[in-house]
Motif scaffolding. Structure first.
Motif, PDB file in Angstrom:
ATOM      1  N   ASN A 169       9.496  -8.815  16.170  1.00  0.00           N
ATOM      2  CA  ASN A 169       9.605  -7.912  17.311  1.00  0.00           C
ATOM      3  C   ASN A 169       9.257  -6.496  16.858  1.00  0.00           C
ATOM      4  OD1 ASN A 169      10.748  -6.071  19.307  1.00  0.00           O
ATOM      5  ND2 ASN A 169      11.833  -7.835  20.132  1.00  0.00           N
ATOM      6  N   GLY A 170       8.323  -5.870  17.548  1.00  0.00           N
ATOM      7  CA  GLY A 170       7.889  -4.523  17.188  1.00  0.00           C
ATOM      8  C   GLY A 170       9.005  -3.491  17.215  1.00  0.00           C
ATOM      9  N   MET A 171      10.066  -3.753  17.979  1.00  0.00           N
ATOM     10  CA  MET A 171      11.172  -2.803  18.040  1.00  0.00           C
ATOM     11  C   MET A 171      11.964  -2.769  16.730  1.00  0.00           C
ATOM     12  SD  MET A 171      10.732  -1.302  20.840  1.00  0.00           S
ATOM     13  CE  MET A 171      12.201  -0.454  21.361  1.00  0.00           C
ATOM     14  N   LEU A 172      11.734  -3.721  15.860  1.00  0.00           N
ATOM     15  CA  LEU A 172      12.397  -3.714  14.544  1.00  0.00           C
ATOM     16  C   LEU A 172      11.685  -2.815  13.544  1.00  0.00           C
ATOM     17  CD1 LEU A 172      13.230  -7.505  14.127  1.00  0.00           C
ATOM     18  CD2 LEU A 172      14.842  -5.639  14.586  1.00  0.00           C
ATOM     19  N   ARG A 177       0.825  -1.210   0.000  1.00  0.00           N
ATOM     20  CA  ARG A 177       0.000   0.000   0.000  1.00  0.00           C
ATOM     21  C   ARG A 177       0.861   1.263   0.000  1.00  0.00           C
ATOM     22  NH1 ARG A 177      -4.106  -0.020   4.711  1.00  0.00           N
ATOM     23  NH2 ARG A 177      -4.646  -1.935   3.620  1.00  0.00           N
ATOM     24  N   SER A 178       2.006   1.200   0.654  1.00  0.00           N
ATOM     25  CA  SER A 178       2.863   2.386   0.782  1.00  0.00           C
ATOM     26  C   SER A 178       3.599   2.714  -0.514  1.00  0.00           C
ATOM     27  CB  SER A 178       3.892   2.175   1.889  1.00  0.00           C
ATOM     28  OG  SER A 178       4.917   1.284   1.481  1.00  0.00           O
ATOM     29  N   GLY A 179       3.914   1.678  -1.298  1.00  0.00           N
ATOM     30  CA  GLY A 179       4.743   1.891  -2.478  1.00  0.00           C
ATOM     31  C   GLY A 179       6.210   2.101  -2.133  1.00  0.00           C
ATOM     32  N   LEU A 180       6.555   1.928  -0.871  1.00  0.00           N
ATOM     33  CA  LEU A 180       7.935   2.120  -0.416  1.00  0.00           C
ATOM     34  C   LEU A 180       8.700   0.806  -0.437  1.00  0.00           C
ATOM     35  CD1 LEU A 180       7.170   4.262   2.767  1.00  0.00           C
ATOM     36  CD2 LEU A 180       8.112   5.099   0.601  1.00  0.00           C
ATOM     37  N   PRO A 181      10.024   0.887  -0.527  1.00  0.00           N
ATOM     38  CA  PRO A 181      10.808  -0.344  -0.374  1.00  0.00           C
ATOM     39  C   PRO A 181      10.653  -0.874   1.053  1.00  0.00           C
ATOM     40  CG  PRO A 181      12.240   1.567  -0.822  1.00  0.00           C
ATOM     41  CD  PRO A 181      10.842   2.058  -0.776  1.00  0.00           C
ATOM     42  N   VAL A 182      10.680  -2.166   1.209  1.00  0.00           N
ATOM     43  CA  VAL A 182      10.471  -2.785   2.518  1.00  0.00           C
ATOM     44  C   VAL A 182      11.518  -2.306   3.525  1.00  0.00           C
ATOM     45  CG1 VAL A 182      11.812  -4.896   2.094  1.00  0.00           C
ATOM     46  CG2 VAL A 182       9.837  -4.944   3.666  1.00  0.00           C
ATOM     47  N   ARG A 183      12.683  -1.908   3.075  1.00  0.00           N
ATOM     48  CA  ARG A 183      13.726  -1.415   3.988  1.00  0.00           C
ATOM     49  C   ARG A 183      13.252  -0.210   4.784  1.00  0.00           C
ATOM     50  NH1 ARG A 183      19.258  -3.367   1.893  1.00  0.00           N
ATOM     51  NH2 ARG A 183      20.115  -2.369   3.727  1.00  0.00           N
ATOM     52  N   ARG A 184      12.362   0.583   4.225  1.00  0.00           N
ATOM     53  CA  ARG A 184      11.861   1.781   4.918  1.00  0.00           C
ATOM     54  C   ARG A 184      11.020   1.429   6.142  1.00  0.00           C
ATOM     55  NH1 ARG A 184      11.000   6.528   1.777  1.00  0.00           N
ATOM     56  NH2 ARG A 184      10.003   7.351   3.652  1.00  0.00           N
ATOM     57  N   PHE A 185      10.663   0.168   6.295  1.00  0.00           N
ATOM     58  CA  PHE A 185       9.871  -0.266   7.434  1.00  0.00           C
ATOM     59  C   PHE A 185      10.738  -0.736   8.606  1.00  0.00           C
ATOM     60  CE2 PHE A 185       6.721   0.042   4.254  1.00  0.00           C
ATOM     61  CZ  PHE A 185       5.519   0.215   4.906  1.00  0.00           C
ATOM     62  N   PHE A 186      12.049  -0.769   8.419  1.00  0.00           N
ATOM     63  CA  PHE A 186      12.956  -1.190   9.482  1.00  0.00           C
ATOM     64  C   PHE A 186      13.410  -0.010  10.312  1.00  0.00           C
ATOM     65  CE2 PHE A 186      13.176  -4.961   6.901  1.00  0.00           C
ATOM     66  CZ  PHE A 186      13.443  -5.984   7.793  1.00  0.00           C
ATOM     67  N   ASN A 187      13.446  -0.194  11.619  1.00  0.00           N
ATOM     68  CA  ASN A 187      13.966   0.796  12.550  1.00  0.00           C
ATOM     69  C   ASN A 187      15.492   0.652  12.561  1.00  0.00           C
ATOM     70  OD1 ASN A 187      14.580   2.507  14.655  1.00  0.00           O
ATOM     71  ND2 ASN A 187      13.681   1.196  16.234  1.00  0.00           N
ATOM     72  N   THR A 188      16.140   1.295  11.610  1.00  0.00           N
ATOM     73  CA  THR A 188      17.578   1.114  11.416  1.00  0.00           C
ATOM     74  C   THR A 188      18.421   1.721  12.532  1.00  0.00           C
ATOM     75  OG1 THR A 188      17.698   3.094  10.037  1.00  0.00           O
ATOM     76  CG2 THR A 188      17.350   0.986   8.904  1.00  0.00           C
ATOM     77  N   SER A 189      17.831   2.553  13.362  1.00  0.00           N
ATOM     78  CA  SER A 189      18.593   3.136  14.469  1.00  0.00           C
ATOM     79  C   SER A 189      18.385   2.376  15.773  1.00  0.00           C
ATOM     80  CB  SER A 189      18.226   4.610  14.657  1.00  0.00           C
ATOM     81  OG  SER A 189      16.855   4.732  14.952  1.00  0.00           O
ATOM     82  N   GLY A 190      17.604   1.321  15.727  1.00  0.00           N
ATOM     83  CA  GLY A 190      17.313   0.558  16.937  1.00  0.00           C
ATOM     84  C   GLY A 190      18.422  -0.404  17.319  1.00  0.00           C
ATOM     85  N   MET A 191      18.517  -0.676  18.616  1.00  0.00           N
ATOM     86  CA  MET A 191      19.552  -1.586  19.120  1.00  0.00           C
ATOM     87  C   MET A 191      19.376  -2.996  18.559  1.00  0.00           C
ATOM     88  SD  MET A 191      20.203  -0.476  23.112  1.00  0.00           S
ATOM     89  CE  MET A 191      19.007  -1.671  23.633  1.00  0.00           C
ATOM     90  N   LEU A 192      18.148  -3.463  18.500  1.00  0.00           N
ATOM     91  CA  LEU A 192      17.900  -4.825  18.027  1.00  0.00           C
ATOM     92  C   LEU A 192      18.324  -4.983  16.565  1.00  0.00           C
ATOM     93  CD1 LEU A 192      16.815  -7.560  18.882  1.00  0.00           C
ATOM     94  CD2 LEU A 192      14.531  -6.800  18.243  1.00  0.00           C
ATOM     95  N   TYR A 193      18.060  -3.967  15.765  1.00  0.00           N
ATOM     96  CA  TYR A 193      18.470  -3.979  14.353  1.00  0.00           C
ATOM     97  C   TYR A 193      19.990  -4.133  14.260  1.00  0.00           C
ATOM     98  CZ  TYR A 193      19.057  -2.234   9.543  1.00  0.00           C
ATOM     99  OH  TYR A 193      19.385  -2.093   8.207  1.00  0.00           O
ATOM    100  N   ARG A 194      20.700  -3.378  15.080  1.00  0.00           N
ATOM    101  CA  ARG A 194      22.169  -3.431  15.062  1.00  0.00           C
ATOM    102  C   ARG A 194      22.683  -4.742  15.640  1.00  0.00           C
ATOM    103  NH1 ARG A 194      21.351   1.968  16.773  1.00  0.00           N
ATOM    104  NH2 ARG A 194      22.054   1.457  18.868  1.00  0.00           N
ATOM    105  N   GLU A 195      22.089  -5.168  16.763  1.00  0.00           N
ATOM    106  CA  GLU A 195      22.525  -6.423  17.398  1.00  0.00           C
ATOM    107  C   GLU A 195      22.390  -7.611  16.459  1.00  0.00           C
ATOM    108  OE1 GLU A 195      20.156  -6.850  20.912  1.00  0.00           O
ATOM    109  OE2 GLU A 195      21.201  -5.230  21.971  1.00  0.00           O
ATOM    110  N   ARG A 196      21.333  -7.617  15.683  1.00  0.00           N
ATOM    111  CA  ARG A 196      21.081  -8.739  14.771  1.00  0.00           C
ATOM    112  C   ARG A 196      21.756  -8.546  13.414  1.00  0.00           C
ATOM    113  NH1 ARG A 196      14.961 -10.517  15.047  1.00  0.00           N
ATOM    114  NH2 ARG A 196      15.811 -12.020  13.591  1.00  0.00           N
TER     115      ARG A 196
END
Length: 121
Positions: free
Chosen positions: A91-94, A50-69
């Motif tokens: 995980n919603g934090m992603l 629906r957004s027309g955005l790349p799926v990467r835009r849905f990731f919380n790239t500044s989050g700790m979990l994103y970096r840890e994983r």
């Protein structure tokens, strides 16, 4: 106005600013705690489309979990939209927040000019 769902992490300062903006502009919305009621993979897939955005835009790239994983490397290696949505649903934090989901559009993050245009017309 279309039905609006506002996905937030209540402790997030950006989410607090976004909620205040919605309230100040009289936007009717349903709040949803992004961690306690994490979006399912199927929901995320629908929202990405629906957004027309790349799926990467849905990731919380500044989050700790994103970096840890080390999800940047995972995404850079190439994953399908379905695989990315499955990751996000773990995980919603992603998930990038705040997230506004309406019947005909999806907004990721809080960019006031974009919200003004899409939510207030």
């Amino acid at each position: 106005m279309a039905r609006v769902v506002f996905l937030e992490y209540p402790k997030c300062s950006t989410c607090k600013r976004a909620r205040a903006w919605l309230d100040a502009h009289g936007v009717d919305y349903q709040a949803r705690h992004i961690v306690e009621d994490n979006p399912a993979a199927e929901e995320l897939r629908t929202w990405v489309e629906r957004s027309g955005l790349p799926v990467r835009r849905f990731f919380n790239t500044s989050g700790m979990l994103y970096r840890e994983r080390n999800l940047k490397a995972v995404l850079d290696a190439g994953v399908s939209v379905d695989e990315a949505c499955a990751l996000l649903s773990e995980n919603g934090m992603l998930v990038k927040r705040p997230l506004v989901v309406a019947d005909d559009f999806v907004l990721t993050g809080f960019r006031e000019a974009e919200w003004q245009e899409r939510l207030l017309g």
